[in-house]
Design an enzyme around this catalytic site. Sequence first.
Site, short mmCIF file in Angstrom:
data_model
loop_
_atom_site.label_atom_id
_atom_site.label_comp_id
_atom_site.label_asym_id
_atom_site.label_seq_id
_atom_site.Cartn_x
_atom_site.Cartn_y
_atom_site.Cartn_z
CG ASP A 243 -1.95 0.51 1.51
OD1 ASP A 243 -1.52 1.96 0.91
OD2 ASP A 243 -3.02 0.85 1.55
N GLY A 269 -1.52 -4.56 -3.15
CA GLY A 269 -1.83 -3.34 -2.89
C GLY A 269 -2.35 -2.94 -1.66
CG HIS A 270 -5.55 1.76 -0.87
ND1 HIS A 270 -4.97 1.23 0.73
CD2 HIS A 270 -6.31 1.71 -1.01
CE1 HIS A 270 -6.35 2.51 0.63
NE2 HIS A 270 -7.03 3.09 -0.41
CG PHE A 271 -8.53 -1.50 -4.19
CD1 PHE A 271 -10.49 -1.05 -3.38
CD2 PHE A 271 -8.01 0.13 -4.37
CE1 PHE A 271 -10.37 0.49 -3.49
CE2 PHE A 271 -8.33 1.56 -4.26
CZ PHE A 271 -10.01 1.57 -3.28
#
Length: 306
Positions: A243, A269-271
């Site tokens: 992230d 990552g973020h999602f």
Amino acid sequence: MPALQLPRVAHRFTEVDGLRVFYREAGPADAPVLLLLHGFPSASHQYRRLIDALGGHYRVIAPDYPGFGHSDAPATAPSGGGWTFNALADTVEGFVRALGLDRFTLYAFDFGAPVGFRLATRHPEWIAGLVVQNGNAYEDGLSELARGFVAEAPEVPGAEERVRGLFTLPMTRGQYEGGTSDPAAVAPEGWTLDQHFLDLPGRKDIQRDLAFDYKSNVALYGQWQEWLRAHRPPLLVLWGTGDAFFTEAGARAFLRDVPDAELRLFPTGHFALEEYVDEIAPLIADFLDRTWAGAAARGAAGVAAR
């Protein structure tokens, strides 16, 4: 080959303070409740695969905030003025009341963390458990990129242009693919639909207001940490370590206040659900099975004591 058993997902609106709030719902009415709070710049559609995975056994509910997805997007909040995280929390609080929810496990991702922690501190009796996925509540977890974002203010020269730069397709796509192990595993529908909603009239003004209000969340970190220490909710922390905004240190920080929390890290990552929903969904199901009965009993005991 056995028949596939996917849940029937309902797509509905309910009215909260004069606003039409869209939500997705699946699962038995008497099952443990999981409330899914989405992040920026997305909406409840980011949870479609998770709802398919869990909605056959649990009551799963995912609203769109005002200004996001299919919900109304008025220029001003019902309380007046521009949109703030307090105003988003007010609407989600009204949504919870409109659906008659009085006990649920909260899934807090990204913007869902500041909205969700506001709900939790207002109504601790509602929270049967907490799943945090890349939802920050500690200064430890703010990357340098995030710290620069938090520092932006309307009076700072060039701030509005920099903030509006976050609302472009390359930035939206980058939030999905950045930090992933395999970008090819991330379906393009997510960022494409997010950008569609971002580009609707008035939406970017709402997002600008929320961007400049983000510092209000950081100011409340201490209060949310105190809530965690005081209530020690069953807590599952899921984190994509790639992230760009919220670092792994922010995930580990939860263990300071809830030492028996469960922490699972993923090389994405973020999602994180985009790449690891098959691994994450069983963890949530197991967490719900283990914590719901105990949390319900504690809630009943608290009501009896009052």
